[in-house]
Design a protein around this motif. Structure first.
Motif, PDB file in Angstrom:
ATOM      1  N   ILE A  58      94.207  49.133 141.186  1.00  0.00           N
ATOM      2  CA  ILE A  58      94.507  50.579 141.077  1.00  0.00           C
ATOM      3  C   ILE A  58      93.648  51.189 139.963  1.00  0.00           C
ATOM      4  CG2 ILE A  58      96.288  52.286 140.479  1.00  0.00           C
ATOM      5  CD1 ILE A  58      98.351  50.352 141.785  1.00  0.00           C
ATOM      6  N   ALA A  59      93.586  50.497 138.855  1.00  0.00           N
ATOM      7  CA  ALA A  59      92.803  51.022 137.722  1.00  0.00           C
ATOM      8  C   ALA A  59      91.340  51.175 138.103  1.00  0.00           C
ATOM      9  CB  ALA A  59      92.945  50.079 136.520  1.00  0.00           C
TER      10      ALA A  59
ATOM     11  N   GLU B 195      90.912  54.149 140.369  1.00  0.00           N
ATOM     12  CA  GLU B 195      91.063  55.416 139.635  1.00  0.00           C
ATOM     13  C   GLU B 195      89.872  55.700 138.732  1.00  0.00           C
ATOM     14  OE1 GLU B 195      95.067  55.069 138.138  1.00  0.00           O
ATOM     15  OE2 GLU B 195      95.829  56.151 139.902  1.00  0.00           O
ATOM     16  N   LYS B 196      89.320  54.666 138.183  1.00  0.00           N
ATOM     17  CA  LYS B 196      88.193  54.858 137.262  1.00  0.00           C
ATOM     18  C   LYS B 196      86.876  55.157 137.995  1.00  0.00           C
ATOM     19  CE  LYS B 196      86.731  51.673 134.225  1.00  0.00           C
ATOM     20  NZ  LYS B 196      87.083  50.422 133.634  1.00  0.00           N
TER      21      LYS B 196
ATOM     22  N   PRO C 254      85.623  57.070 141.086  1.00  0.00           N
ATOM     23  CA  PRO C 254      86.040  57.993 142.149  1.00  0.00           C
ATOM     24  C   PRO C 254      85.352  57.796 143.492  1.00  0.00           C
ATOM     25  CG  PRO C 254      85.251  59.176 140.188  1.00  0.00           C
ATOM     26  CD  PRO C 254      85.052  57.728 139.928  1.00  0.00           C
TER      27      PRO C 254
ATOM     28  N   GLU D 282      87.099  60.601 150.336  1.00  0.00           N
ATOM     29  CA  GLU D 282      88.225  60.766 149.418  1.00  0.00           C
ATOM     30  C   GLU D 282      89.591  60.598 150.098  1.00  0.00           C
ATOM     31  OE1 GLU D 282      87.999  64.317 147.116  1.00  0.00           O
ATOM     32  OE2 GLU D 282      89.745  63.704 145.928  1.00  0.00           O
TER      33      GLU D 282
ATOM     34  N   ARG E 241      90.382  57.072 150.182  1.00  0.00           N
ATOM     35  CA  ARG E 241      90.695  56.585 148.839  1.00  0.00           C
ATOM     36  C   ARG E 241      92.166  56.869 148.539  1.00  0.00           C
ATOM     37  NH1 ARG E 241      90.430  59.401 143.676  1.00  0.00           N
ATOM     38  NH2 ARG E 241      90.046  57.877 142.020  1.00  0.00           N
ATOM     39  N   ASN E 242      92.590  58.083 148.893  1.00  0.00           N
ATOM     40  CA  ASN E 242      93.986  58.449 148.666  1.00  0.00           C
ATOM     41  C   ASN E 242      94.933  57.588 149.489  1.00  0.00           C
ATOM     42  OD1 ASN E 242      93.137  60.360 146.888  1.00  0.00           O
ATOM     43  ND2 ASN E 242      93.132  62.020 148.407  1.00  0.00           N
TER      44      ASN E 242
ATOM     45  N   LEU F  64      95.235  54.298 147.713  1.00  0.00           N
ATOM     46  CA  LEU F  64      96.084  54.441 146.517  1.00  0.00           C
ATOM     47  C   LEU F  64      97.551  54.590 146.924  1.00  0.00           C
ATOM     48  CD1 LEU F  64      93.883  56.709 144.215  1.00  0.00           C
ATOM     49  CD2 LEU F  64      94.633  54.352 143.728  1.00  0.00           C
TER      50      LEU F  64
ATOM     51  N   LYS G  64     100.963  51.925 146.170  1.00  0.00           N
ATOM     52  CA  LYS G  64     102.182  52.331 145.435  1.00  0.00           C
ATOM     53  C   LYS G  64     103.308  51.335 145.702  1.00  0.00           C
ATOM     54  CE  LYS G  64     101.609  57.027 144.183  1.00  0.00           C
ATOM     55  NZ  LYS G  64     100.755  57.933 144.987  1.00  0.00           N
TER      56      LYS G  64
END
Ligand code: MSP
Length: 517
Positions: A168-169, A172-173, A175, A181, A184-185, A188, A192
Motif C-alpha cells: 500500500i505504501a 501511495e508513494k 502515483p 488511475e 490504481r484506486n 487500493l 483495504k
C-alpha cells in the motif's frame, strides 16, 4: 531513458484471438515508438505453458502436455510474425532455464521462512486457476463467473499477507506505479481488506503439469507463481551470469507490464509481494488496459465462444489496417467494441480516404504536370506555412502522447495533419490551376507548391505512423521519394524531399474494403 516492456504470457490452451493480439500489438507499437525516439528498448512476450488448463487441453487432444505446448507455441510465434510483432524475447515457461530459476526462487523463499505448509479448504476455479474464499463467491460462482468446486488439501503458502502495508505504501508513494488511475484506486480498494497468504502449490495427485517444488516432490508450483517470475527471470534474475542484465533492465530501467484488466490483481498484488519476498525491486509500471467487447458488449473470450481470429482480420484489412484499428479505436485503459464493420469503416475512412486520396492525388499530379519529378519550389503561401508549422509540431506531440500511454492520441494528431492537408488541397485545387497554367511559371509554381506541401505532409505522417503500420508506411515513404528508414531526425524540418526526386504514380496504398456483411 530506456524501456523494458512485457505482455502477459498467454496460455497455450488455444490459439490467440483479437484480445491477445491487442496487448501484443500495443506493446509492439509502444516499443517501436520509443525506439524511434532514440531509447534503448527490450520487448518480452511468450507463453504460459503449465497448469490445469493446458493439461486438460493436451489430454483432450491425446497429446502429452509438452507435445501440445510445442505445437501451440509455433502457432503463437507464427501469428505474431504475421502481425509484424518485433519482440526480443519469446519466453516459454517450460524452458529449462525458467524451471531452474523458479525452483531457485522457491528454495530461497523456503529457506528464509517465507513459505509454510497447512491444510486448506477453498473454492477452486479450474478456468481461472485460482482459489476463492466463500466470501469471494457471487451466486455460487467465482467473481469472474466461472464454475468452482470445493477442494481440501495440504498445500504450501507464500506469506503474502505480511507485505500488505509495504505494498500500500509503495502504491501511495508512486502515483503512476499502477495505471490508469481508476485501476490504481481499484487495487487500493482491494487492499483495504486483509490480504490472505498465497497458496503456491498443487499436489501432483490432482495436477501434475507444473514445476516440481524443490523441497517436496509430491507437489508442483501454482501456475501463476511460476509464470509471473518470467518477467524477472527473462532479464537474468536467478540465472547464472545474469546479474549484469538484471541490473540493467530490471533494477535500472524497470519493467513496464502491460496486461488486460482481468489479470491486474495477480500482477499488482501477487507479483509485487513475491518480489518483496525475494528482495527484488518492483516493476516501474503495471498498466492494465481494457477489453475489446463483442457487439453485445461482452468481453471477447474463448469461453464465451465469441472470438475473432487475428489472421482472418488480417486477410480482410491487411496487417497494418488491423494494427491501426487496434491502436486508434480504443483509449488504453478503456473498453471498446470490436466488430468487422467497425474495422472496415475505420480503415476506409482514415486510410483509404484520408491517407490514400492525398497520396494518389499528389503523385498523379506530379506525374502529369512535372514529368514525375519533385518541382524546385520554395514555399510562400500562408496556408503552406501553416501546414509546415502543424507538421513540425507533431514529433513533440506524438512523443508526449506515447509517453502518456495514449498512442491513439498520437495517431489522431497525425491524421489531423492529413485532414488539414486534404482540405488544403481542396482549397488550392492544383489540378485546376495546373491545367490552366500553360507556360505561366508563377501559376505552375503555385500548383507545384500545393503538391510539394502535400508530399511533405505525407512524409511526416509516414515516419510518425511507421511504428503503427511498419509495412505500409515503408511503401508510402518510397512513393513520396523518401528512401531512408523512418527516423525522428527527418521530421524536424518540413521540406526535405530534394527537388528533382523521381515520383511515380502511387498504387492505392489502402484499397477500399467492401463490407462483407
Ligand atoms: N497466462 C495468463 C497470464 C500470465 S502472465 C504471467 C493469462 N493468459 S491469457 O491467455 O488468458 O491472456 C490474458 C490476456 O489476454 C489479458 O490480460 C489481455 O492482455 C488479453 N486479452 C484476452 N481477452 C481480451 C479482450 N477481450 N480484450 C483485450 N484483451 C484481452 O491470463
Amino acid at each position: 531513458m530506456s524501456l523494458y516492456i512485457t505482455t502477459p504470457l498467454y496460455y497455450v490452451n488455444d490459439t490467440p484471438h483479437i484480445g491477445h493480439a491487442y496487448t501484443t500489438i500495443i506493446a509492439d507499437v509502444l516499443r517501436r515508438y520509443r525506439r524511434m525516439y532514440g531509447e534503448e528498448t527490450l520487448f518480452l512476450t511468450g507463453t504460459d505453458e503449465h497448469g490445469q488448463k493446458v493439461q486438460t487441453a493436451a489430454l483432450k487432444r491425446g497429446l502429452t502436455p509438452q507435445a501440445h505446448c510445442d505445437e501451440m507455441v509455433l502457432n503463437f510465434q507464427n501469428i505474431w510474425k504475421e502481425l509484424g510483432i518485433d519482440y526480443d524475447i519469446f519466453y516459454r515457461t517450460t524452458q529449462p532455464t525458467h524451471v531452474k530459476a523458479v525452483q531457485a526462487c522457491l528454495q530461497d523463499l523456503y529457506d528464509r521462512d517465507e513459505i509454510y505448509t497447512k491444510e486448506f479448504t477453498g473454492w477452486y476455479s479450474v478456468s481461472d486457476e485460482i482459489f476463492y474464499t466463500e466470501k469471494d463467491l457471487v451466486g455460487g460462482k467465482a467473481p469472474t463467473g466461472s464454475e468452482v468446486g470445493l477442494v481440501t488439501e495440504k498445500n504450501y503458502f507464500f506469506k503474502m499477507s505480511k507485505y500488505q502495508d509495504e505494498l500500500i505504501a509503495h502504491i501511495e508513494k508512486n502515483p503512476t506505479f499502477i495505471a490508469p488511475e481508476s485501476k490504481r484506486n481499484e487495487v487500493l480498494g482491494f487492499l483495504k481488506k486483509p490480504l490472505q497468504d498465497l497458496c503456491i502449490s498443487r499436489p501432483k495427485a490432482r495436477m501434475s503439469w507444473g514445476i516440481e517444488m524443490p523441497f517436496d516432490k509430491d507437489y508442483v508450483t501454482y501456475v501463476w507463481f511460476d509464470a509471473l517470475l518470467n518477467y524477472a527471470v527473462g532479464v537474468g534474475f536467478k540465472i547464472p551470469d545474469g546479474e549484469a542484465q538484471f541490473e540493467k533492465w530490471w533494477t535500472t530501467c524497470g519493467a513496464t507490464h502491460l496486461m488486460g484488466k482481468d489479470i491486474l490483481t495477480t500482477h499488482a498484488v501477487y507479483w509485487t509481494t513475491m518480489l518483496m519476498g525475494l528482495r527484488a525491486p518492483l516493476p516501474k509500471q503495471i498498466f492494465a488496459h481494457g477489453w475489446w467487447l463483442t457487439e453485445s458488449n461482452e468481453k471477447m473470450s474463448k469461453s464465451k465462444g465469441a472470438v475473432v481470429k487475428p489472421l482472418d482480420m488480417k486477410n480482410m484489412v491487411g496487417v497494418d489496417g488491423l494494427r491501426y484499428f487496434l491502436t486508434r479505436d480504443i483509449h488504453l485503459g478503456n473498453d471498446a467494441q470490436f466488430s468487422q464493420d467497425l474495422v472496415i469503416a475505420r480503415v476506409n475512412t482514415d486510410l483509404a480516404n484520408n491517407f490514400g486520396n492525398l497520396l494518389s492525388r499528389s503523385t498523379n499530379l506530379i506525374d502529369k504536370f512535372f514529368g514525375g519529378h519533385v518541382p524546385d519550389i520554395k514555399f510562400s503561401m500562408p496556408a503552406s506555412l501553416a501546414l509546415a508549422k502543424q507538421a513540425e509540431a507533431l514529433p513533440e506531440i506524438v512523443h508526449h502522447e506515447v509517453m502518456a500511454m495514449a498512442p491513439n492520441r498520437a495517431i489522431e494528431a497525425v491524421t489531423d495533419l492529413l485532414s488539414a492537408a486534404n482540405k488544403y488541397m481542396e482549397d488550392q485545387a492544383p489540378w485546376k490551376s495546373l491545367k490552366a497554367a500553360g507556360d505561366d511559371v508563377e501559376k505552375l509554381n503555385l500548383g507545384g507548391e500545393a503538391l510539394l506541401v502535400s508530399l511533405e505532409c505525407l512524409r511526416f505522417a509516414g515516419i510518425l505512423l511507421s511504428p503503427v503500420m511498419p509495412v505500409k508506411m515503408a511503401e508510402l515513404l518510397k512513393s513520396v521519394g523518401w528512401g531512408n528508414l523512418p527516423s525522428i531526425n527527418d521530421v524536424k524540418k518540413f521540406q526535405m524531399i530534394p527537388a528533382g526526386t523521381a515520383i511515380a504514380k502511387a498504387a492505392p496504398l489502402f484499397p477500399r474494403i467492401e463490407s462483407a456483411s
